[in-house]
Design a protein around this motif. Structure first.
Motif, PDB file in Angstrom:
ATOM      1  N   GLU A 150      40.098  -2.344  -8.452  1.00 42.58           N
ATOM      2  CA  GLU A 150      40.626  -2.217  -6.888  1.00 42.58           C
ATOM      3  C   GLU A 150      40.064  -1.123  -6.189  1.00 42.58           C
ATOM      4  N   ARG A 151      38.939  -0.418  -6.339  1.00 45.06           N
ATOM      5  CA  ARG A 151      38.338   0.773  -5.868  1.00 45.06           C
ATOM      6  C   ARG A 151      37.716   0.394  -4.688  1.00 45.06           C
ATOM      7  N   PRO A 152      37.623   0.720  -3.627  1.00 48.03           N
ATOM      8  CA  PRO A 152      37.016   0.157  -2.276  1.00 48.03           C
ATOM      9  C   PRO A 152      35.663   0.555  -2.485  1.00 48.03           C
ATOM     10  N   ILE A 153      34.807  -0.634  -1.844  1.00 42.33           N
ATOM     11  CA  ILE A 153      33.567  -0.562  -2.038  1.00 42.33           C
ATOM     12  C   ILE A 153      32.963  -0.491  -0.502  1.00 42.33           C
ATOM     13  N   ALA A 154      33.383  -1.388   0.396  1.00 44.30           N
ATOM     14  CA  ALA A 154      32.975  -1.304   1.742  1.00 44.30           C
ATOM     15  C   ALA A 154      34.140  -2.111   2.420  1.00 44.30           C
ATOM     16  N   GLU A 155      34.060  -1.904   3.907  1.00 42.02           N
ATOM     17  CA  GLU A 155      34.774  -2.673   4.816  1.00 42.02           C
ATOM     18  C   GLU A 155      34.204  -4.121   4.967  1.00 42.02           C
ATOM     19  N   VAL A 156      35.061  -4.785   5.225  1.00 37.29           N
ATOM     20  CA  VAL A 156      34.379  -6.442   5.287  1.00 37.29           C
ATOM     21  C   VAL A 156      34.640  -6.952   6.766  1.00 37.29           C
ATOM     22  N   ALA A 157      33.825  -7.588   7.557  1.00 42.66           N
ATOM     23  CA  ALA A 157      34.152  -7.926   8.971  1.00 42.66           C
ATOM     24  C   ALA A 157      34.986  -9.139   8.653  1.00 42.66           C
ATOM     25  N   HIS A 158      36.152  -9.200   9.644  1.00 44.21           N
ATOM     26  CA  HIS A 158      36.885 -10.351   9.521  1.00 44.21           C
ATOM     27  C   HIS A 158      37.041 -10.915  11.097  1.00 44.21           C
ATOM     28  N   ASP A 159      37.409 -12.140  11.142  1.00 48.46           N
ATOM     29  CA  ASP A 159      37.559 -12.821  12.432  1.00 48.46           C
ATOM     30  C   ASP A 159      39.284 -13.037  12.269  1.00 48.46           C
ATOM     31  N   GLY A 160      40.205 -12.120  12.896  1.00 42.99           N
ATOM     32  CA  GLY A 160      41.863 -12.488  12.603  1.00 42.99           C
ATOM     33  C   GLY A 160      42.234 -12.592  11.248  1.00 42.99           C
ATOM     34  N   GLY A 161      41.617 -11.781  10.300  1.00 38.66           N
ATOM     35  CA  GLY A 161      41.921 -11.779   8.915  1.00 38.66           C
ATOM     36  C   GLY A 161      41.149 -12.811   8.101  1.00 38.66           C
ATOM     37  N   ASN A 162      40.385 -13.800   8.831  1.00 42.74           N
ATOM     38  CA  ASN A 162      39.676 -14.876   8.209  1.00 42.74           C
ATOM     39  C   ASN A 162      38.143 -14.307   7.723  1.00 42.74           C
ATOM     40  N   VAL A 163      37.826 -14.251   6.575  1.00 44.77           N
ATOM     41  CA  VAL A 163      36.581 -13.752   5.666  1.00 44.77           C
ATOM     42  C   VAL A 163      35.644 -14.837   5.392  1.00 44.77           C
ATOM     43  N   SER A 164      34.303 -14.969   6.124  1.00 45.77           N
ATOM     44  CA  SER A 164      33.672 -15.987   5.475  1.00 45.77           C
ATOM     45  C   SER A 164      32.712 -15.152   4.414  1.00 45.77           C
ATOM     46  N   LEU A 165      32.569 -15.792   3.258  1.00 40.91           N
ATOM     47  CA  LEU A 165      31.824 -15.449   2.100  1.00 40.91           C
ATOM     48  C   LEU A 165      30.585 -16.248   1.738  1.00 40.91           C
ATOM     49  N   ARG A 166      29.670 -15.720   0.882  1.00 42.02           N
ATOM     50  CA  ARG A 166      28.618 -16.586   0.154  1.00 42.02           C
ATOM     51  C   ARG A 166      28.413 -15.642  -1.107  1.00 42.02           C
ATOM     52  N   LEU A 167      28.819 -16.969  -2.221  1.00 45.31           N
ATOM     53  CA  LEU A 167      28.723 -16.132  -3.738  1.00 45.31           C
ATOM     54  C   LEU A 167      27.603 -16.780  -4.459  1.00 45.31           C
ATOM     55  N   ARG A 168      26.848 -15.871  -5.014  1.00 45.35           N
ATOM     56  CA  ARG A 168      25.916 -16.137  -6.012  1.00 45.35           C
ATOM     57  C   ARG A 168      26.514 -16.745  -7.280  1.00 45.35           C
ATOM     58  N   ALA A 169      25.661 -17.253  -8.112  1.00 50.46           N
ATOM     59  CA  ALA A 169      25.861 -17.872  -9.391  1.00 50.46           C
ATOM     60  C   ALA A 169      26.638 -16.741 -10.124  1.00 50.46           C
ATOM     61  N   PHE A 170      27.652 -17.362 -10.518  1.00 48.66           N
ATOM     62  CA  PHE A 170      28.964 -16.513 -11.430  1.00 48.66           C
ATOM     63  C   PHE A 170      29.312 -15.566 -10.894  1.00 48.66           C
ATOM     64  N   ALA A 223      27.612 -20.803  -3.462  1.00 45.30           N
ATOM     65  CA  ALA A 223      28.927 -21.313  -2.728  1.00 45.30           C
ATOM     66  C   ALA A 223      29.284 -20.442  -1.341  1.00 45.30           C
ATOM     67  N   ALA A 224      29.787 -21.215  -0.507  1.00 46.46           N
ATOM     68  CA  ALA A 224      30.207 -20.443   0.716  1.00 46.46           C
ATOM     69  C   ALA A 224      31.593 -20.961   0.997  1.00 46.46           C
ATOM     70  N   THR A 225      32.496 -20.050   1.348  1.00 49.96           N
ATOM     71  CA  THR A 225      33.763 -20.365   1.868  1.00 49.96           C
ATOM     72  C   THR A 225      34.323 -19.386   2.799  1.00 49.96           C
ATOM     73  N   VAL A 226      35.448 -19.637   3.508  1.00 50.58           N
ATOM     74  CA  VAL A 226      36.295 -18.950   4.261  1.00 50.58           C
ATOM     75  C   VAL A 226      37.632 -18.761   3.709  1.00 50.58           C
ATOM     76  N   VAL A 227      37.944 -17.282   3.605  1.00 52.71           N
ATOM     77  CA  VAL A 227      39.280 -17.057   3.053  1.00 52.71           C
ATOM     78  C   VAL A 227      40.096 -16.944   4.247  1.00 52.71           C
ATOM     79  N   ARG A 228      41.336 -17.725   4.415  1.00 50.69           N
ATOM     80  CA  ARG A 228      42.140 -17.790   5.887  1.00 50.69           C
ATOM     81  C   ARG A 228      43.425 -17.281   5.405  1.00 50.69           C
ATOM     82  N   PRO A 229      43.737 -16.062   5.284  1.00 55.41           N
ATOM     83  CA  PRO A 229      45.002 -15.644   4.780  1.00 55.41           C
ATOM     84  C   PRO A 229      46.362 -16.229   5.897  1.00 55.41           C
ATOM     85  N   ALA A 230      47.496 -16.646   5.218  1.00 57.59           N
ATOM     86  CA  ALA A 230      48.487 -16.852   6.256  1.00 57.59           C
ATOM     87  C   ALA A 230      49.377 -15.891   6.554  1.00 57.59           C
ATOM     88  N   PHE A 231      49.090 -14.557   6.656  1.00 52.36           N
ATOM     89  CA  PHE A 231      49.783 -13.392   7.113  1.00 52.36           C
ATOM     90  C   PHE A 231      48.813 -12.559   7.965  1.00 52.36           C
TER      91      PHE A 231
END
Length: 97
Positions: free
Chosen positions: A43-63, A23-31
């Motif tokens: 909730e332990r940090p793994i890595a910084e995630v690139a975002h565009d004004g808070g919007n984050v594009s993701l690709r998810l593998r099976a499950f 699946a591919a999606t974009v998370v668009r927070p309203a804040f």
């Protein structure tokens, strides 16, 4: 979606792919977002995630489960691993349990 367990004001968003595909999606927070961090389930940090004004594009593998921590522009703290302040005890110093 929930508030972070450390009471920092950060928002935790957990997504998962439930059909066994990709699946591919974009998370668009309203804040306003200051930063985004990928975390583990505790909730332990793994890595910084690139975002565009808070919007984050993701690709998810099976499950796959993916957890993001959004530091709001109005969060109380500036570190993604902030610990909550210790609560004051209501017991007197001489009280024993």
């Amino acid at each position: 979606m929930k508030l972070a367990d450390d009471r920092s004001g950060d928002v935790i968003v957990r997504l998962y792919e439930s059909l066994g595909g990709q699946a591919a999606t974009v998370v668009r927070p309203a804040f306003p977002v200051a930063s985004v961090v990928e975390t583990d389930l505790l909730e332990r940090p793994i890595a910084e995630v690139a975002h565009d004004g808070g919007n984050v594009s993701l690709r998810l593998r099976a499950f796959q489960i993916h957890t993001l921590r959004f530091r709001t522009a109005t969060s109380n703290d500036t570190s993604p691993t902030a610990k909550p302040a210790a609560k004051a005890s209501s017991r007197s110093p001489g009280h024993r349990t």
